[in-house]
Design a protein around this motif. Structure first.
Motif, PDB file in Angstrom:
ATOM      1  N   THR A  47      65.621  12.215 -52.580  1.00 18.77           N
ATOM      2  CA  THR A  47      65.859  10.744 -51.425  1.00 18.77           C
ATOM      3  C   THR A  47      65.400   9.496 -52.217  1.00 18.77           C
ATOM      4  O   THR A  47      63.991   9.707 -52.843  1.00 18.77           O
ATOM      5  N   VAL A  48      66.352   8.476 -51.716  1.00 19.14           N
ATOM      6  CA  VAL A  48      65.913   6.818 -52.615  1.00 19.14           C
ATOM      7  C   VAL A  48      65.323   6.131 -51.374  1.00 19.14           C
ATOM      8  O   VAL A  48      66.142   6.737 -50.639  1.00 19.14           O
ATOM      9  N   GLY A  49      64.753   5.146 -51.436  1.00 21.22           N
ATOM     10  CA  GLY A  49      64.152   4.470 -50.297  1.00 21.22           C
ATOM     11  C   GLY A  49      64.220   4.523 -49.219  1.00 21.22           C
ATOM     12  O   GLY A  49      62.450   4.983 -48.779  1.00 21.22           O
ATOM     13  N   ASN A  50      64.790   4.489 -47.856  1.00 21.75           N
ATOM     14  CA  ASN A  50      64.004   4.778 -46.412  1.00 21.75           C
ATOM     15  C   ASN A  50      63.425   6.544 -46.578  1.00 21.75           C
ATOM     16  O   ASN A  50      64.728   7.331 -45.748  1.00 21.75           O
ATOM     17  N   PRO A  51      62.621   6.828 -46.418  1.00 25.08           N
ATOM     18  CA  PRO A  51      62.376   8.304 -46.197  1.00 25.08           C
ATOM     19  C   PRO A  51      63.246   8.860 -44.720  1.00 25.08           C
ATOM     20  O   PRO A  51      63.300   9.786 -44.763  1.00 25.08           O
ATOM     21  N   LEU A  71      54.571   8.038 -40.758  1.00 26.16           N
ATOM     22  CA  LEU A  71      56.100   8.201 -40.519  1.00 26.16           C
ATOM     23  C   LEU A  71      56.474   9.362 -39.830  1.00 26.16           C
ATOM     24  O   LEU A  71      57.506  10.065 -39.506  1.00 26.16           O
ATOM     25  N   VAL A  72      55.222  10.256 -39.356  1.00 23.85           N
ATOM     26  CA  VAL A  72      55.602  11.921 -38.268  1.00 23.85           C
ATOM     27  C   VAL A  72      56.256  11.306 -37.677  1.00 23.85           C
ATOM     28  O   VAL A  72      56.704  11.810 -37.308  1.00 23.85           O
ATOM     29  N   VAL A  73      55.460   9.641 -36.698  1.00 20.62           N
ATOM     30  CA  VAL A  73      56.132   9.759 -34.702  1.00 20.62           C
ATOM     31  C   VAL A  73      57.002   9.531 -35.134  1.00 20.62           C
ATOM     32  O   VAL A  73      57.636  10.324 -34.410  1.00 20.62           O
ATOM     33  N   PRO A  74      57.296   8.557 -35.904  1.00 17.36           N
ATOM     34  CA  PRO A  74      59.094   7.879 -35.991  1.00 17.36           C
ATOM     35  C   PRO A  74      60.135   9.016 -36.493  1.00 17.36           C
ATOM     36  O   PRO A  74      61.496   9.203 -35.983  1.00 17.36           O
ATOM     37  N   ALA A  75      59.590   9.581 -37.152  1.00 20.72           N
ATOM     38  CA  ALA A  75      60.437  11.052 -37.616  1.00 20.72           C
ATOM     39  C   ALA A  75      60.679  11.769 -36.709  1.00 20.72           C
ATOM     40  O   ALA A  75      61.670  12.200 -36.456  1.00 20.72           O
ATOM     41  N   VAL A  76      59.782  12.232 -35.439  1.00 16.59           N
ATOM     42  CA  VAL A  76      59.536  13.341 -34.655  1.00 16.59           C
ATOM     43  C   VAL A  76      61.035  12.400 -32.980  1.00 16.59           C
ATOM     44  O   VAL A  76      62.012  13.011 -33.159  1.00 16.59           O
ATOM     45  N   LEU A  77      60.403  11.194 -33.039  1.00 14.61           N
ATOM     46  CA  LEU A  77      60.915  10.454 -32.363  1.00 14.61           C
ATOM     47  C   LEU A  77      63.440  10.503 -32.989  1.00 14.61           C
ATOM     48  O   LEU A  77      64.043  10.100 -31.849  1.00 14.61           O
ATOM     49  N   THR A  78      63.174  10.515 -34.213  1.00 11.92           N
ATOM     50  CA  THR A  78      64.471   9.576 -34.189  1.00 11.92           C
ATOM     51  C   THR A  78      64.753  11.202 -34.819  1.00 11.92           C
ATOM     52  O   THR A  78      66.948  11.096 -35.474  1.00 11.92           O
ATOM     53  N   ALA A  79      64.675  12.744 -35.158  1.00 16.59           N
ATOM     54  CA  ALA A  79      65.548  13.666 -34.894  1.00 16.59           C
ATOM     55  C   ALA A  79      66.142  13.718 -34.472  1.00 16.59           C
ATOM     56  O   ALA A  79      66.114  13.576 -33.137  1.00 16.59           O
ATOM     57  N   HIS A  80      67.225  14.599 -34.676  1.00 17.27           N
ATOM     58  CA  HIS A  80      68.441  15.031 -34.105  1.00 17.27           C
ATOM     59  C   HIS A  80      68.396  16.654 -34.009  1.00 17.27           C
ATOM     60  O   HIS A  80      69.113  17.806 -33.651  1.00 17.27           O
ATOM     61  N   CYS A  81      67.527  17.653 -33.980  1.00 19.19           N
ATOM     62  CA  CYS A  81      66.920  18.715 -34.380  1.00 19.19           C
ATOM     63  C   CYS A  81      65.421  18.924 -33.551  1.00 19.19           C
ATOM     64  O   CYS A  81      64.357  18.188 -33.879  1.00 19.19           O
ATOM     65  N   ASP A  82      64.940  20.032 -33.633  1.00 16.52           N
ATOM     66  CA  ASP A  82      63.684  20.679 -33.705  1.00 16.52           C
ATOM     67  C   ASP A  82      62.671  20.129 -34.848  1.00 16.52           C
ATOM     68  O   ASP A  82      63.471  20.473 -35.439  1.00 16.52           O
ATOM     69  N   ILE A  83      61.553  19.316 -34.749  1.00  9.34           N
ATOM     70  CA  ILE A  83      61.252  19.256 -36.506  1.00  9.34           C
ATOM     71  C   ILE A  83      59.904  20.051 -35.765  1.00  9.34           C
ATOM     72  O   ILE A  83      59.015  19.914 -34.904  1.00  9.34           O
ATOM     73  N   VAL A  84      58.764  20.535 -37.724  1.00  6.76           N
ATOM     74  CA  VAL A  84      57.745  20.860 -37.577  1.00  6.76           C
ATOM     75  C   VAL A  84      57.345  20.335 -38.151  1.00  6.76           C
ATOM     76  O   VAL A  84      57.805  19.674 -39.367  1.00  6.76           O
ATOM     77  N   ILE A  85      55.957  19.559 -37.409  1.00  8.55           N
ATOM     78  CA  ILE A  85      55.059  19.030 -38.657  1.00  8.55           C
ATOM     79  C   ILE A  85      53.849  19.917 -38.474  1.00  8.55           C
ATOM     80  O   ILE A  85      52.902  20.503 -37.789  1.00  8.55           O
ATOM     81  N   VAL A  86      54.060  20.410 -40.082  1.00 11.56           N
ATOM     82  CA  VAL A  86      52.424  21.426 -40.423  1.00 11.56           C
ATOM     83  C   VAL A  86      51.516  21.193 -40.985  1.00 11.56           C
ATOM     84  O   VAL A  86      51.069  19.578 -41.770  1.00 11.56           O
ATOM     85  N   ARG A  87      50.246  21.174 -40.098  1.00  9.96           N
ATOM     86  CA  ARG A  87      49.165  20.572 -40.447  1.00  9.96           C
ATOM     87  C   ARG A  87      48.676  22.425 -40.210  1.00  9.96           C
ATOM     88  O   ARG A  87      48.425  22.889 -39.514  1.00  9.96           O
ATOM     89  N   GLY A  88      46.328  22.224 -40.005  1.00  9.02           N
ATOM     90  CA  GLY A  88      45.754  23.400 -38.904  1.00  9.02           C
ATOM     91  C   GLY A  88      45.575  23.683 -40.415  1.00  9.02           C
ATOM     92  O   GLY A  88      45.160  23.604 -41.463  1.00  9.02           O
ATOM     93  N   SER A  89      44.580  24.885 -39.945  1.00 14.47           N
ATOM     94  CA  SER A  89      43.486  25.633 -41.237  1.00 14.47           C
ATOM     95  C   SER A  89      45.275  26.564 -41.546  1.00 14.47           C
ATOM     96  O   SER A  89      45.753  26.716 -41.770  1.00 14.47           O
TER      97      SER A  89
END
Length: 282
Positions: A62-66, A97-115
């Motif tokens: 990807t180039v430009g705006n992720p 980019l996380v919250v904007p990605a969640v709000l603009t995704a057209h499918c389910d989205i997983v944000i990987v975080r935690g232990s």
């Protein structure tokens, strides 16, 4: 939308590579194709092809705006996976980019975080949060799907803070109604894992932060977005936000209908388990 593709974005950062491995394992378990959106300075995908030699992998630089690349790829994906922060976000916290990605995704989205235990799926548990929102049935159904894919049990929770008043509770917010509705969703599916459905006496953000025994926390966008944002910021495990293709609308002050957009409010264990849904085989 394709039912056989998992898309992951990685920039070579620690959480980007963690998201890549999480997505590869999930795609492998489901027999899906993996699409890797790699930044110009992203890391190598060789460990993925080595650990999952038969996993079909496509790589797109990807180039430009992720954010635009994430949104575009989500049209043709079942799931979009991102790390909680990337190379440009070096201090603790959630990436820009996380919250904007969640709000603009057209499918389910997983944000990987935690232990590490949660990211690696060692707890064998998926937790879904319900609260009387219209997207509750989708949250429960998609949590069932992910629990089956992860070979995990499912816990469906409804956070019930101690009431501050004695005003009657509407049916829409009645705990028994919410949990019975969730039980009906599970029972109506052809296959489902061992499932437990219960209320928790706590505020939603307290429940979210306490899920140290969970490999995946599943939430919807909800009415205000408060639970979703609490999960993204506080959860000690990966978070899946379920995409609702028909977002609710509200009436604007002018009287015109306006599309609902989550705002940023402040998020608002004694357990009395409801009769669990009948357990099913995996």
């Amino acid at each position: 939308m394709s039912e056989k593709r998992v898309t992951v974005g990685t920039d070579g950062s620690r959480w980007g590579e963690t998201a890549l491995h999480w997505a590869a394992r999930h795609a492998w378990n489901r027999g899906d194709e993996l699409l890797v959106l790699r930044g110009a300075h992203g890391g190598s995908t060789r460990p993925i092809t080595r650990d999952f030699p038969l996993l079909p992998v496509r790589i797109r630089t990807t180039v430009g705006n992720p954010l635009a690349a994430f949104a575009e790829s989500s049209w043709e994906s079942e799931l979009l996976v991102l790390g909680c922060r990337g190379e440009r976000h070096r201090h603790p916290g959630l990436g820009d980019l996380v919250v904007p990605a969640v709000l603009t995704a057209h499918c389910d989205i997983v944000i990987v975080r935690g232990s590490d235990d949660a990211v690696d799926g060692r707890h064998r548990r998926v937790t879904a949060m319900v609260g009387g929102s219209p997207d509750d049935p989708l949250v429960v159904a998609h949590a069932v799907d992910k629990a089956l894919a992860l070979r995990a049990q499912l816990m469906v929770l409804h956070a019930v803070p101690d009431p501050l008043t004695h005003h009657p509770v509407s049916r829409q917010h009645d705990t028994d109604e919410i949990l019975v509705a969730a039980e009906k969703v599970v029972a109506g599916l052809a296959r489902y894992p061992a499932t437990f459905i219960e209320p928790v006496r706590a505020h939603p953000h307290e429940v979210v932060a306490s899920r140290t025994d969970t490999d995946l926390l599943v939430v919807g966008r909800g009415r205000s977005g408060a639970v979703m944002r609490s999960a993204l910021h506080l959860a000690p495990c990966p978070v899946m936000v379920v995409h609702d293709p028909t977002p609710p609308v509200r009436t604007a002050p002018s009287g015109h209908r306006a599309t609902w957009t989550p705002c940023l409010p402040w998020p608002r264990d004694n357990r009395s388990p409801l009769t669990p849904a009948t357990t099913g085989g995996i």
